[in-house]
Motif scaffolding. Structure first.
Motif, mmCIF file in Angstrom:
data_model
loop_
_atom_site.group_PDB
_atom_site.id
_atom_site.type_symbol
_atom_site.label_atom_id
_atom_site.label_comp_id
_atom_site.label_asym_id
_atom_site.label_seq_id
_atom_site.Cartn_x
_atom_site.Cartn_y
_atom_site.Cartn_z
ATOM 1 N N ILE A 165 0.843 -0.873 -0.194
ATOM 2 C CA ILE A 165 -0.139 -0.285 0.017
ATOM 3 C C ILE A 165 0.495 1.042 -0.290
ATOM 4 O O ILE A 165 0.961 1.891 -0.729
ATOM 5 N N LEU A 166 1.827 1.586 1.440
ATOM 6 C CA LEU A 166 2.440 2.265 0.926
ATOM 7 C C LEU A 166 3.313 2.676 0.173
ATOM 8 O O LEU A 166 3.905 4.162 -1.102
ATOM 9 N N MET A 167 4.658 1.782 -0.898
ATOM 10 C CA MET A 167 4.960 2.270 -1.585
ATOM 11 C C MET A 167 4.440 2.521 -2.718
ATOM 12 O O MET A 167 4.306 3.789 -3.384
ATOM 13 N N PRO A 168 3.437 2.171 -3.588
ATOM 14 C CA PRO A 168 3.067 2.089 -4.239
ATOM 15 C C PRO A 168 2.379 4.027 -4.456
ATOM 16 O O PRO A 168 2.565 4.350 -5.441
ATOM 17 N N MET A 169 1.776 3.807 -3.424
ATOM 18 C CA MET A 169 0.556 5.520 -3.429
ATOM 19 C C MET A 169 1.850 6.479 -3.173
ATOM 20 O O MET A 169 1.463 7.793 -3.378
ATOM 21 N N THR A 170 2.899 6.029 -2.513
ATOM 22 C CA THR A 170 3.910 7.018 -2.584
ATOM 23 C C THR A 170 4.990 7.394 -4.069
ATOM 24 O O THR A 170 4.989 8.614 -5.039
ATOM 25 N N TYR A 171 5.107 5.975 -4.604
ATOM 26 C CA TYR A 171 5.344 6.432 -5.990
ATOM 27 C C TYR A 171 4.514 6.515 -6.995
ATOM 28 O O TYR A 171 4.493 7.589 -7.794
ATOM 29 N N LEU A 172 3.182 6.528 -6.669
ATOM 30 C CA LEU A 172 2.171 6.817 -7.527
ATOM 31 C C LEU A 172 1.564 8.466 -6.755
ATOM 32 O O LEU A 172 0.582 9.344 -7.632
ATOM 33 N N GLY A 173 2.570 9.327 -5.830
ATOM 34 C CA GLY A 173 2.059 10.199 -5.869
ATOM 35 C C GLY A 173 2.324 11.601 -5.698
ATOM 36 O O GLY A 173 2.669 12.577 -5.819
ATOM 37 N N GLY A 174 3.713 11.291 -7.119
ATOM 38 C CA GLY A 174 4.422 12.298 -7.944
ATOM 39 C C GLY A 174 5.526 12.741 -7.727
ATOM 40 O O GLY A 174 6.019 13.260 -7.184
ATOM 41 N N MET A 175 6.004 11.150 -6.718
ATOM 42 C CA MET A 175 7.720 11.908 -5.964
ATOM 43 C C MET A 175 8.416 11.867 -7.445
ATOM 44 O O MET A 175 9.116 12.458 -6.924
ATOM 45 N N PHE A 176 7.710 11.336 -8.833
ATOM 46 C CA PHE A 176 9.475 11.329 -9.513
ATOM 47 C C PHE A 176 8.970 11.933 -10.580
ATOM 48 O O PHE A 176 9.467 11.866 -11.640
ATOM 49 N N TYR A 177 7.500 12.482 -10.878
ATOM 50 C CA TYR A 177 6.986 12.956 -11.696
ATOM 51 C C TYR A 177 5.812 14.302 -11.234
ATOM 52 O O TYR A 177 5.276 13.964 -10.435
ATOM 53 N N SER A 178 5.873 15.316 -12.040
ATOM 54 C CA SER A 178 4.362 16.631 -11.382
ATOM 55 C C SER A 178 3.337 15.725 -12.370
ATOM 56 O O SER A 178 3.245 15.539 -13.443
ATOM 57 N N VAL A 179 2.312 15.601 -11.609
ATOM 58 C CA VAL A 179 1.333 15.151 -12.021
ATOM 59 C C VAL A 179 0.260 15.799 -13.409
ATOM 60 O O VAL A 179 -0.542 14.822 -13.800
ATOM 61 N N GLU A 180 0.924 17.373 -13.438
ATOM 62 C CA GLU A 180 0.645 17.561 -15.085
ATOM 63 C C GLU A 180 0.698 16.926 -15.919
ATOM 64 O O GLU A 180 0.084 17.309 -17.091
ATOM 65 N N ILE A 181 1.888 16.077 -16.170
ATOM 66 C CA ILE A 181 2.217 15.124 -17.262
ATOM 67 C C ILE A 181 1.388 14.297 -17.224
ATOM 68 O O ILE A 181 1.200 13.206 -18.724
ATOM 69 N N LEU A 182 0.506 13.668 -16.077
ATOM 70 C CA LEU A 182 -0.558 12.764 -16.781
ATOM 71 C C LEU A 182 -1.952 12.958 -17.447
ATOM 72 O O LEU A 182 -2.623 14.241 -17.923
ATOM 73 N N PRO A 183 -2.267 11.968 -18.058
ATOM 74 C CA PRO A 183 -3.872 11.759 -18.478
ATOM 75 C C PRO A 183 -4.823 12.689 -17.146
ATOM 76 O O PRO A 183 -4.723 12.307 -16.075
#
Lengths: 304, 252
Positions: free
Chosen positions: B173-191
């Motif tokens: 839970i924690l690891m995917p949430m961390t990685y998908l929380g915009g740690m390595f990218y800006s959410v602006e680049i997502l659809p």
């Protein structure tokens, strides 16, 4: 006089519907040295757990020095020191730190706690081990550490759940001496033990718990006075006859040279005369059973 | 109460510093590797993100990740071990209120999060010239994040019945949430769909406001982020207190 501990209608039913205590009533006077006996699973540890707030009761009332445990929880906790049956400290903490931390939980500042810890650790012969991790201590040392921890906040009532388990004879005797001193100073001590000799030697009053119920609560003196039956082992130097005579007391063959007799209305000299008349000469006499053990087994329905 | 609180906090700090090789050192090594690989080697190819070069962009997220993991790990392992070796009974028989127990454990998690976060920050400073746009935003976000994940770790420990139970939540839970929380990218680049979904992830708000504190740019309103985090802390604090008071998996 205010009772140190007063328990009324205490009932505990676990989630699996196992009834560990059923309407237990018990009172312990201030300054008493009190034994709570019972076989495994009788409910002793459950009762202690409830008194010390480690378990929730299903119903009933616990008063500690007149204070209702549910209404004055913190006051009650301050009055009790517990030495549990199972080791319940962090084995990766140094010995002295365990005591100082425990004192801290009771609001005792670090310097006072360290001074008190020093006194107790020296008394428990653990001072040299104060910087060692608790896991490195022997079983007996761990028990003594838990006794020191139970006393760190200077409680009025000390509860000991099987204090002598795994402790060698010498240390056990010195622990008994220490407990007697604490009791002489006015501390109420409640003890559960499997060593019936320990209860007989230390305690003035006693309660016997069986299947979650108190089956007896009285003074040790009165209880022992009730052991009218004496069970003795008699040894002869000559081989015993194949058929033992029928006498006024129960007689049982143990081996070719020894018999066990149970004396109720007959005293030992009458028994020896009766045996001699039947050509059985006795050389040695010894007690077959601890008196308290006899009673304990009788009261908890476990005798033969 | 103050002495009891201080005792728990000092005990907690001593616990994780005594095993610093397991608790403090590894995150610093891991973080340095992240920076070397993602920032140093791959960063130049990725280019700018949210108006800054990629290396500077990922640093706040990486520091915050260590805070999240370590605050969580501290309370979950410490409280579970106290249950496991029954030393929790030392607290339960003492006149320490449940709030003090909870605050003590949470404070331990905050301190470990701070020590490791600061360690990573110092380690990073050797490789990269760091700028802080607003130290108060950085500290406030750190504090809220550490409190939130210390509470989450505490709740996990209450329910945990085996060592497996204390590693399942961080891993799955924690690891995917961390990685998908915009740690390595800006959410602006997502659809757009994934951007909307990201806003249900509390870590997004933490990373965003932490990045705001470092870089001065964010993708959501700072006030909204603070509000989300504070609300979550309040909810988890009430849950943790309730569990402790009820003695769930502690008292029968």
């Amino acid at each position: 006089m205010l009772q140190a501990l007063s328990i009324s209608n205490l009932t505990k039913t676990y989630a699996n519907n196992m009834k560990a205590l059923s309407s237990v009533n018990l009172s312990v006077e201030q300054g008493d040295f009190f034994a709570l006996l019972g076989s495994n699973g009788a409910g002793k540890t459950t009762m202690i757990g409830i008194i010390c707030s480690l378990l929730n009761q299903t119903s009933g009332e616990v008063l500690v020095l007149g204070k209702d445990q549910t209404k004055h929880l913190n006051e009650v906790k301050r009055m009790i020191g517990l030495m549990p049956q199972e080791f319940n400290f962090n084995p990766f903490e140094p010995v002295e730190e365990i005591l100082v931390n425990q004192a801290g939980y009771y609001g005792i500042d670090r310097s006072s706690a360290k001074a008190q810890a020093e006194i107790l650790l020296k008394r428990m012969e653990l001072w040299d081990k104060r910087l060692d991790m608790a896991k490195s201590l022997s079983g007996g040392m761990k028990r003594r550490l838990m006794l020191a921890r139970a006393l760190i906040h200077q409680p009025k009532i000390l509860i000991l759940d099987e204090p002598s388990a795994g402790v060698d004879v010498e240390i056990r005797r010195s622990m008994w001496k220490f407990l007697r001193e604490l009791n002489d100073q006015g501390m109420t001590i409640i003890l559960t033990t499997h060593y019936l000799e320990e209860a007989e030697s230390l305690c003035r009053n006693i309660a016997i718990l069986d299947k979650g119920k108190i089956v007896e609560q009285t003074s040790m003196k009165k209880l022992l006075a009730r052991v009218s039956q004496q069970v003795l082992i008699l040894e002869s130097t000559e081989q015993l006859p194949d058929i033992l005579p029928a006498l006024d007391f129960k007689i049982e063959r143990l081996d070719a040279y020894s018999i066990q007799v149970s004396l109720n209305d007959v005293n030992i000299s009458q028994a020896l005369i009766a045996l001699s008349e039947n050509k059985i000469e006795i050389e040695h006499v010894r007690s077959a059973q601890n008196r308290l053990e006899t009673l304990f087994l009788r009261l908890t329905s476990k005798a033969g | 109460m103050w002495i009891a609180y201080k005792t728990i906090v000092v005990k907690e700090i001593l616990r994780f510093t005594r095993i610093w090789v397991q608790t403090i050192f590894p995150p610093i090594i891991t973080t340095s590797l992240y920076l070397l690989i993602f920032g140093g080697l791959m960063g130049e190819r990725i280019g700018d993100m949210q108006g800054v070069d990629y290396l500077h962009f990922i640093i706040p997220g990486i520091i915050l990740m260590t805070v999240i993991q370590n605050s969580y790990a501290n309370t979950v392992s410490s409280f579970f071990l106290a249950k496991f070796n029954n030393s929790i009974e030392e607290l339960l028989i003492s006149p320490v209120s449940y709030w003090v127990i909870l605050l003590g454990y949470i404070s331990g998690g905050i301190v470990r999060g701070f020590v490791v976060g600061l360690g990573v920050f110092i380690a990073v400073s050797f490789f990269v010239e760091l700028q802080i746009y607003n130290i108060w935003i950085v500290l406030m976000t750190f504090l809220l994040t550490a409190i939130l994940f210390s509470l989450a770790g505490f709740i996990n420990a209450v329910f945990a019945k085996s060592f497996d139970d204390i590693s399942i939540v961080p891993t799955f839970i924690l690891m995917p949430m961390t990685y998908l929380g915009g740690m390595f990218y800006s959410v602006e680049i997502l659809p757009e769909f994934w951007q909307t979904l990201s806003k249900f992830n509390p870590i997004y708000y933490m990373v965003d406001s932490f990045r705001m504190g470092f870089l001065g740019s964010s993708t959501t309103d700072l006030l909204v982020s603070m509000l989300v985090l504070t609300t979550m802390i309040m909810v988890l604090a009430i849950v943790a207190f309730y569990l402790l008071k009820k003695g769930v998996n502690i008292k029968t």
